[in-house]
Design an enzyme around this catalytic site. Structure first.
Site, PDB file in Angstrom:
ATOM      1  N   ASN A   1      -8.567  23.253  30.518  1.00  8.46           N
ATOM      2  CA  ASN A   1      -9.223  23.512  29.233  1.00  8.46           C
ATOM      3  C   ASN A   1      -8.419  24.428  28.317  1.00  8.46           C
ATOM      4  OD1 ASN A   1     -10.238  25.032  31.609  1.00  8.46           O
ATOM      5  ND2 ASN A   1     -11.124  26.344  30.048  1.00  8.46           N
TER       6      ASN A   1
ATOM      7  N   SER B   1     -19.302  16.956  30.949  1.00  7.65           N
ATOM      8  CA  SER B   1     -20.216  17.663  30.055  1.00  7.65           C
ATOM      9  C   SER B   1     -20.209  17.017  28.678  1.00  7.65           C
ATOM     10  CB  SER B   1     -19.778  19.126  29.942  1.00  7.65           C
ATOM     11  OG  SER B   1     -20.581  19.797  29.000  1.00  7.65           O
TER      12      SER B   1
ATOM     13  N   HIS C   1     -21.043  17.994  25.638  1.00  8.97           N
ATOM     14  CA  HIS C   1     -20.624  18.661  24.393  1.00  8.97           C
ATOM     15  C   HIS C   1     -19.106  18.746  24.227  1.00  8.97           C
ATOM     16  CE1 HIS C   1     -19.606  22.972  25.512  1.00  8.97           C
ATOM     17  NE2 HIS C   1     -20.200  22.602  26.615  1.00  8.97           N
TER      18      HIS C   1
ATOM     19  N   GLY D   1     -21.546  20.893  32.471  1.00  3.30           N
ATOM     20  CA  GLY D   1     -20.391  20.946  33.365  1.00  3.30           C
ATOM     21  C   GLY D   1     -20.524  22.038  34.414  1.00  3.30           C
ATOM     22  N   SER D   2     -21.024  23.181  34.022  1.00  2.00           N
ATOM     23  CA  SER D   2     -21.116  24.303  34.968  1.00  2.00           C
ATOM     24  C   SER D   2     -22.040  23.959  36.127  1.00  2.00           C
ATOM     25  CB  SER D   2     -21.621  25.571  34.262  1.00  2.00           C
ATOM     26  OG  SER D   2     -20.729  25.943  33.239  1.00  2.00           O
TER      27      SER D   2
ATOM     28  N   CYS E   1     -12.704  35.431  25.651  1.00  2.00           N
ATOM     29  CA  CYS E   1     -13.180  36.799  25.873  1.00  2.00           C
ATOM     30  C   CYS E   1     -14.690  36.865  25.891  1.00  2.00           C
ATOM     31  CB  CYS E   1     -12.657  37.719  24.795  1.00  2.00           C
ATOM     32  SG  CYS E   1     -10.982  38.214  25.089  1.00  2.00           S
TER      33      CYS E   1
HETATM   34  C1  LIG Z   1     -16.579  23.475  29.091  1.00  2.00           C
HETATM   35  C2  LIG Z   1     -16.092  23.365  30.491  1.00  2.00           C
HETATM   36  C3  LIG Z   1     -16.955  23.558  31.588  1.00  2.00           C
HETATM   37  C4  LIG Z   1     -18.386  23.991  31.413  1.00  2.00           C
HETATM   38  O1  LIG Z   1     -19.192  22.993  30.873  1.00  2.00           O
HETATM   39  P1  LIG Z   1     -20.621  23.405  30.254  1.00  2.00           P
HETATM   40  O2  LIG Z   1     -21.273  22.105  29.937  1.00  2.00           O
HETATM   41  O3  LIG Z   1     -20.316  24.213  29.035  1.00  2.00           O
HETATM   42  O4  LIG Z   1     -21.337  24.163  31.296  1.00  2.00           O
HETATM   43  C5  LIG Z   1     -16.452  23.386  32.857  1.00  2.00           C
HETATM   44  N1  LIG Z   1     -15.170  23.034  33.055  1.00  2.00           N
HETATM   45  C6  LIG Z   1     -14.312  22.837  32.042  1.00  2.00           C
HETATM   46  C7  LIG Z   1     -12.920  22.416  32.339  1.00  2.00           C
HETATM   47  C8  LIG Z   1     -14.739  23.003  30.734  1.00  2.00           C
HETATM   48  O5  LIG Z   1     -13.881  22.814  29.728  1.00  2.00           O
END
Ligand SMILES: *Cc1c(COP(=O)(O)O)cnc(C)c1O
Length: 396
Positions: free
Chosen positions: A151, A199, A201, A70-71, A324
Site C-alpha cells: 500500500n 476492501s 473502498h 480489509g482489516s 501517522c
Molecule cells: C486499506 C488496507 C487495509 C485495510 O482495509 P480497511 O477496509 O480499511 O480495513 C488492509 N490492507 C491493505 C494493504 C490496505 O491498503
C-alpha cells in the site's frame, strides 16, 4: 487545481456504487434472514452479489465471506489459519516485513500466544524472494501471509509462485490483496491462493465493507458470535447496501482495469521521470513490478509532513511515507524495510493516482513538488549541513 492523489488511502465512490447503494436502501431493505418475500428478495440480492464477486476472482460463491473491510478479513484469515495450525501442532507463520498493520498487529497478537514468526526481508526493490520463502518453510509452518501489492510503495509480489510453493509444501497461503483487487487481475485458482482479503473502498466502493475468499475445506474461526449469517462464520445482519455497492464498484473496476492500467502507467512513469530531476531524491520500490497508480519518492533534507501541508495548499492531496495515525513521527516500517534510513524515510511522498488523472495534472504535480521541496530545503538545517559537507548525502 484540485488533484486527489491518495487513492491508496481511499477512493471516491463511483456513481454506479452510489446508485447500487441507494437502490438497495430504497428497494431491498429487508433482512436477508427473514422468511417473507421482502426478506427473501434481499437474500437473493445478497447471493447474487456473492456470485458476481466469486466469478470475478474465479472462486465459488460459497468461498466468499462478506466482512466489514480489509482489516477484518485479514484478522479472520490469520486467526483461522493459526487455529488450524495449532490443532495440528504447527505454530510457525511466515510473513514479510512490510505488511499492512492489520496483518502485522494480528501476527504480534499470535506471537504473544505462542506462535513463532519469520518476517521475510523485502530487499531494496520491495519484493520478497521466492528462494528465501522456500528456505523459511519448515515442518512446523502452518501459514504464509504475503500481500499482493504494497500500500505504500506499490510493489507487486510474485503471488503465483508463492501460491504454488505453498501448495506444494502443504502450507495455507493467505494474501492481503486490498491494493490489488479491482486493479490487477486475480484468479485464486490459477494463482493457488487459499485465502484473500479485499476492501471495497480501495476500488471506488464504500467504506466499511469487504470480503474474504476462503478456499473450500479451510475451516474459519469466527471473530463475531451471534446469528448464523455467512455460514455461521460472521454473525450480524448483512450490510447489504454496502455489499451491493461494493459489487457494482468491483464489476466496473474490473471492466475498466486494462485501460486504466495502460493510462495510469503512462502518467506514473511521467511523474517518476519528472520527480527524478529533483537532486538527491530516489524512487522507493521497484520501478516495474509496481501498481500503475503508485509513485513513492524520498527527498533528502526535508520532512514529509511539511511537504504534504504545502502540497495541500496547492490543491494536491497526497500522503507521506508514514501513515501517522498515532500522530507519532515514526518513519514508515515499509520504507525502513527497503533499507531507507530514518532521516531519508521521513522525507517521503506517496502519490497514488486514479484513472481520471491527466498528463496536465501530472505536470502540475511535478512543478508543485519541485517548488515545495526547494522551498523546504531553503531553510532546513539538515539540508544546510548536507550542502556544507558536514553530513554525507545518502541519495545521490
Ligand atoms: C486499506 C488496507 C487495509 C485495510 O482495509 P480497511 O477496509 O480499511 O480495513 C488492509 N490492507 C491493505 C494493504 C490496505 O491498503
Amino acid at each position: 487545481m484540485q488533484i486527489y492523489a491518495d487513492n491508496a488511502a481511499t477512493t471516491k465512490m463511483s456513481d454506479a456504487a452510489i446508485t447500487a447503494m441507494t437502490d438497495c436502501m430504497q428497494s431491498f431493505w429487508g433482512n436477508p434472514s427473514s422468511l417473507y418475500t421482502i426478506g427473501q428478495v434481499a437474500k437473493e440480492k445478497l447471493e447474487e452479489a456473492r456470485g458476481e464477486i466469486a466469478r470475478i476472482i474465479n472462486a465459488e460463491p460459497r468461498e466468499i465471506l462478506f466482512t466489514s473491510g480489509g482489516s477484518e478479513a485479514d484478522n479472520q484469515a490469520l486467526l483461522s489459519a493459526a487455529m488450524i495450525g495449532k490443532k495440528k501442532g504447527r505454530t510457525h507463520i511466515i510473513s514479510s516485513m512490510f505488511e499492512h498493520h492489520a496483518i502485522l498487529h494480528t501476527l504480534q497478537k499470535l506471537e504473544k500466544n505462542g506462535f513463532t514468526m519469520t518476517y521475510l526481508p523485502v530487499h531494496e526493490n520491495g519484493i520478497v524472494r521466492i528462494e528465501e520463502l522456500e528456505d523459511a518453510i519448515t515442518e512446523d509452518t502452518c501459514l504464509v501471509t504475503i500481500m499482493t501489492a504494497n500500500n505504500e510503495i506499490g510493489t507487486i509480489q510474485p503471488i503465483t509462485q508463492i501460491g504454488e510453493l505453498c501448495r506444494k509444501r502443504g502450507v495455507i497461503f493467505h494474501t492481503d490483496a486490498v491494493q490489488a483487487v479491482g486493479h490487477l487481475p486475480i484468479d485464486v485458482k490459477a494463482q493457488s491462493i487459499d485465502m484473500l482479503s479485499a476492501s471495497a473502498h480501495k476500488f471506488h466502493g464504500p467504506k466499511g465493507v469487504g470480503f474474504l475468499y476462503v478456499k473450500k475445506g479451510i475451516v474459519l474461526s469466527s471473530l463475531i458470535e451471534g446469528g448464523a449469517q455467512e455460514r455461521g462464520k460472521r454473525a450480524g445482519t448483512e450490510n447489504l447496501p454496502g455489499i451491493l455497492s461494493m459489487t457494482a464498484a468491483l464489476k466496473e473496476a474490473v471492466a475498466g482495469m486494462e485501460a486504466h492500467n495502460v493510462h495510469q502507467k503512462q502518467v506514473r512513469d511521467h511523474l517518476i521521470q519528472g520527480l527524478s530531476e529533483i537532486p538527491h531524491s530516489a524512487l522507493n520500490g521497484d520501478a516495474v513490478s509496481r501498481l500503475s497508480g503508485n509513485v513513492n519518492f524520498s527527498f533528502e533534507g526535508i520532512e514529509g509532513e511539511s511537504l504534504l501541508i504545502l502540497l495541500d495548499q496547492k490543491g494536491i492531496s497526497a500522503s507521506s511515507g508514514s501513515a501517522c495515525t498515532s500522530g507519532a513521527l515514526d518513519p514508515s516500517h515499509v520504507l525502513l524495510a527497503i533499507g531507507r534510513i530514518h532521516d531519508v524515510a521521513h522525507g517521503s511522498l506517496r502519490l497514488s493516482i486514479g484513472e481520471e488523472i491527466t498528463m496536465e495534472e501530472a505536470d502540475y504535480i511535478i512543478e508543485a513538488v519541485k517548488e515545495v521541496v526547494a522551498y523546504l530545503r531553503s531553510f532546513s538545517p539538515v539540508w544546510r549541513d548536507l550542502m556544507a559537507g558536514k553530513k554525507e548525502f545518502i541519495l545521490k
